[in-house]
Design a protein around this motif. Structure first.
Motif, PDB file in Angstrom:
ATOM      1  N   GLU A 192       0.824  -1.204   0.000  1.00  0.00           N
ATOM      2  CA  GLU A 192       0.000   0.000   0.000  1.00  0.00           C
ATOM      3  C   GLU A 192       0.865   1.264   0.000  1.00  0.00           C
ATOM      4  OE1 GLU A 192      -2.618  -0.383   3.336  1.00  0.00           O
ATOM      5  OE2 GLU A 192      -3.778  -1.975   2.380  1.00  0.00           O
ATOM      6  N   ALA A 193       1.932   1.267   0.787  1.00  0.00           N
ATOM      7  CA  ALA A 193       2.822   2.426   0.844  1.00  0.00           C
ATOM      8  C   ALA A 193       3.544   2.627  -0.489  1.00  0.00           C
ATOM      9  CB  ALA A 193       3.827   2.259   1.979  1.00  0.00           C
ATOM     10  N   GLU A 194       3.953   1.530  -1.125  1.00  0.00           N
ATOM     11  CA  GLU A 194       4.614   1.644  -2.420  1.00  0.00           C
ATOM     12  C   GLU A 194       3.643   2.143  -3.492  1.00  0.00           C
ATOM     13  OE1 GLU A 194       6.288  -2.272  -2.816  1.00  0.00           O
ATOM     14  OE2 GLU A 194       8.121  -1.687  -1.776  1.00  0.00           O
ATOM     15  N   CYS A 195       2.384   1.734  -3.409  1.00  0.00           N
ATOM     16  CA  CYS A 195       1.366   2.246  -4.343  1.00  0.00           C
ATOM     17  C   CYS A 195       1.152   3.739  -4.126  1.00  0.00           C
ATOM     18  CB  CYS A 195       0.046   1.496  -4.167  1.00  0.00           C
ATOM     19  SG  CYS A 195       0.088  -0.204  -4.761  1.00  0.00           S
ATOM     20  N   ARG A 196       1.143   4.137  -2.885  1.00  0.00           N
ATOM     21  CA  ARG A 196       0.998   5.568  -2.573  1.00  0.00           C
ATOM     22  C   ARG A 196       2.151   6.363  -3.154  1.00  0.00           C
ATOM     23  NH1 ARG A 196       0.588   8.227   3.488  1.00  0.00           N
ATOM     24  NH2 ARG A 196       0.530  10.378   2.773  1.00  0.00           N
ATOM     25  N   MET A 197       3.364   5.836  -3.029  1.00  0.00           N
ATOM     26  CA  MET A 197       4.533   6.518  -3.599  1.00  0.00           C
ATOM     27  C   MET A 197       4.419   6.606  -5.114  1.00  0.00           C
ATOM     28  SD  MET A 197       7.913   5.418  -1.501  1.00  0.00           S
ATOM     29  CE  MET A 197       8.880   6.445  -2.577  1.00  0.00           C
ATOM     30  N   ALA A 198       3.994   5.534  -5.738  1.00  0.00           N
ATOM     31  CA  ALA A 198       3.872   5.528  -7.199  1.00  0.00           C
ATOM     32  C   ALA A 198       2.812   6.527  -7.664  1.00  0.00           C
ATOM     33  CB  ALA A 198       3.533   4.130  -7.698  1.00  0.00           C
TER      34      ALA A 198
ATOM     35  N   GLY B 241       9.323  12.942  -4.533  1.00  0.00           N
ATOM     36  CA  GLY B 241       9.378  14.116  -3.669  1.00  0.00           C
ATOM     37  C   GLY B 241       8.284  14.208  -2.632  1.00  0.00           C
ATOM     38  N   ASP B 242       7.395  13.235  -2.545  1.00  0.00           N
ATOM     39  CA  ASP B 242       6.338  13.265  -1.533  1.00  0.00           C
ATOM     40  C   ASP B 242       6.901  12.705  -0.227  1.00  0.00           C
ATOM     41  OD1 ASP B 242       4.109  13.022   0.094  1.00  0.00           O
ATOM     42  OD2 ASP B 242       2.845  12.131  -1.451  1.00  0.00           O
TER      43      ASP B 242
ATOM     44  N   LEU C 179       5.629  12.530   2.760  1.00  0.00           N
ATOM     45  CA  LEU C 179       4.718  11.693   3.550  1.00  0.00           C
ATOM     46  C   LEU C 179       4.654  10.269   2.991  1.00  0.00           C
ATOM     47  CD1 LEU C 179       1.798  14.162   4.295  1.00  0.00           C
ATOM     48  CD2 LEU C 179       3.588  13.383   5.852  1.00  0.00           C
ATOM     49  N   ALA C 180       4.646  10.142   1.683  1.00  0.00           N
ATOM     50  CA  ALA C 180       4.626   8.814   1.072  1.00  0.00           C
ATOM     51  C   ALA C 180       5.926   8.071   1.363  1.00  0.00           C
ATOM     52  CB  ALA C 180       4.395   8.923  -0.433  1.00  0.00           C
ATOM     53  N   GLU C 181       7.037   8.765   1.298  1.00  0.00           N
ATOM     54  CA  GLU C 181       8.338   8.150   1.607  1.00  0.00           C
ATOM     55  C   GLU C 181       8.385   7.703   3.070  1.00  0.00           C
ATOM     56  OE1 GLU C 181      12.113   6.625   1.425  1.00  0.00           O
ATOM     57  OE2 GLU C 181      10.818   7.182  -0.237  1.00  0.00           O
ATOM     58  N   ARG C 182       7.860   8.526   3.950  1.00  0.00           N
ATOM     59  CA  ARG C 182       7.827   8.190   5.379  1.00  0.00           C
ATOM     60  C   ARG C 182       6.953   6.953   5.611  1.00  0.00           C
ATOM     61  NH1 ARG C 182       5.729  12.275  10.130  1.00  0.00           N
ATOM     62  NH2 ARG C 182       6.082  10.856  11.861  1.00  0.00           N
ATOM     63  N   ALA C 183       5.805   6.897   4.935  1.00  0.00           N
ATOM     64  CA  ALA C 183       4.923   5.739   5.064  1.00  0.00           C
ATOM     65  C   ALA C 183       5.613   4.477   4.569  1.00  0.00           C
ATOM     66  CB  ALA C 183       3.621   5.979   4.296  1.00  0.00           C
ATOM     67  N   ARG C 184       6.385   4.578   3.485  1.00  0.00           N
ATOM     68  CA  ARG C 184       7.107   3.419   2.964  1.00  0.00           C
ATOM     69  C   ARG C 184       8.177   2.956   3.939  1.00  0.00           C
ATOM     70  NH1 ARG C 184      11.642   2.177   1.284  1.00  0.00           N
ATOM     71  NH2 ARG C 184      12.394   4.281   1.110  1.00  0.00           N
ATOM     72  N   ARG C 185       8.908   3.906   4.522  1.00  0.00           N
ATOM     73  CA  ARG C 185       9.941   3.533   5.507  1.00  0.00           C
ATOM     74  C   ARG C 185       9.317   2.837   6.710  1.00  0.00           C
ATOM     75  NH1 ARG C 185      11.980   8.758   4.510  1.00  0.00           N
ATOM     76  NH2 ARG C 185      11.180   9.405   6.547  1.00  0.00           N
ATOM     77  N   ARG C 186       8.200   3.365   7.181  1.00  0.00           N
ATOM     78  CA  ARG C 186       7.527   2.732   8.326  1.00  0.00           C
ATOM     79  C   ARG C 186       7.033   1.335   7.970  1.00  0.00           C
ATOM     80  NH1 ARG C 186       4.015   7.114  11.723  1.00  0.00           N
ATOM     81  NH2 ARG C 186       5.780   8.406  12.306  1.00  0.00           N
ATOM     82  N   ALA C 187       6.480   1.197   6.772  1.00  0.00           N
ATOM     83  CA  ALA C 187       5.984  -0.114   6.337  1.00  0.00           C
ATOM     84  C   ALA C 187       7.133  -1.114   6.205  1.00  0.00           C
ATOM     85  CB  ALA C 187       5.225   0.025   5.026  1.00  0.00           C
ATOM     86  N   LEU C 188       8.255  -0.668   5.667  1.00  0.00           N
ATOM     87  CA  LEU C 188       9.422  -1.545   5.554  1.00  0.00           C
ATOM     88  C   LEU C 188       9.910  -1.961   6.938  1.00  0.00           C
ATOM     89  CD1 LEU C 188      11.570  -2.956   3.851  1.00  0.00           C
ATOM     90  CD2 LEU C 188      12.883  -0.832   3.918  1.00  0.00           C
ATOM     91  N   HIS C 189       9.923  -1.020   7.854  1.00  0.00           N
ATOM     92  CA  HIS C 189      10.305  -1.339   9.232  1.00  0.00           C
ATOM     93  C   HIS C 189       9.352  -2.389   9.813  1.00  0.00           C
ATOM     94  CE1 HIS C 189      11.821  -0.844  13.296  1.00  0.00           C
ATOM     95  NE2 HIS C 189      10.569  -0.691  13.694  1.00  0.00           N
ATOM     96  N   GLY C 190       8.057  -2.263   9.494  1.00  0.00           N
ATOM     97  CA  GLY C 190       7.079  -3.238   9.970  1.00  0.00           C
ATOM     98  C   GLY C 190       7.343  -4.634   9.424  1.00  0.00           C
ATOM     99  N   VAL C 191       7.716  -4.724   8.149  1.00  0.00           N
ATOM    100  CA  VAL C 191       8.036  -6.024   7.542  1.00  0.00           C
ATOM    101  C   VAL C 191       9.265  -6.624   8.225  1.00  0.00           C
ATOM    102  CG1 VAL C 191       8.849  -7.179   5.448  1.00  0.00           C
ATOM    103  CG2 VAL C 191       6.980  -5.533   5.313  1.00  0.00           C
ATOM    104  N   LEU C 192      10.286  -5.815   8.398  1.00  0.00           N
ATOM    105  CA  LEU C 192      11.504  -6.326   9.039  1.00  0.00           C
ATOM    106  C   LEU C 192      11.236  -6.747  10.480  1.00  0.00           C
ATOM    107  CD1 LEU C 192      14.118  -3.791   7.616  1.00  0.00           C
ATOM    108  CD2 LEU C 192      13.749  -6.164   6.928  1.00  0.00           C
ATOM    109  N   SER C 193      10.433  -5.976  11.200  1.00  0.00           N
ATOM    110  CA  SER C 193      10.083  -6.337  12.579  1.00  0.00           C
ATOM    111  C   SER C 193       9.308  -7.647  12.627  1.00  0.00           C
ATOM    112  CB  SER C 193       9.252  -5.225  13.217  1.00  0.00           C
ATOM    113  OG  SER C 193      10.014  -4.062  13.354  1.00  0.00           O
ATOM    114  N   ALA C 194       8.365  -7.823  11.698  1.00  0.00           N
ATOM    115  CA  ALA C 194       7.595  -9.072  11.662  1.00  0.00           C
ATOM    116  C   ALA C 194       8.498 -10.260  11.355  1.00  0.00           C
ATOM    117  CB  ALA C 194       6.474  -8.966  10.626  1.00  0.00           C
TER     118      ALA C 194
END
Length: 90
Positions: free
Chosen positions: A30-36, A41-42, A44-59
């Motif tokens: 979802e975060a990558e779709c938002r970025m696309a 340069g967005d 907020l979208a970049e921040r959402a992607r970083r958080r989502a990636l952190h969530g995947v790594l944490s899981a």
């Protein structure tokens, strides 16, 4: 081997055990779709992607620490370095 219409209790338990990783993967998509959709340069979208990636790594780390082996779907060649980082954790 007979066909089953419904998943077995063992299969349901396996899905439930993998659900945190599945949910984290969905959040990353979802975060990558938002970025696309937003273009470069967005912040907020970049921040959402970083958080989502952190969530995947944490899981992944949580599953490794508690369940043992983790199934990781490798990204095709030429994808982002973040996808490679997810594969490297396993």
């Amino acid at each position: 081997m007979p066909l089953h219409d419904e998943p077995t209790n063992v299969e349901l338990a396996a899905i439930e055990g993998e659900w945190p990783l599945i949910a984290a993967d969905l959040a990353l998509v979802e975060a990558e779709c938002r970025m696309a959709a937003s273009g470069p340069g967005d912040a907020l979208a970049e921040r959402a992607r970083r958080r989502a990636l952190h969530g995947v790594l944490s899981a992944l780390v949580q599953q490794l620490n508690h369940d043992g082996p983790v199934v990781v779907r490798l990204a095709p060649l030429g994808t982002t370095t973040e996808s490679a980082a997810v594969a490297a954790v396993a």
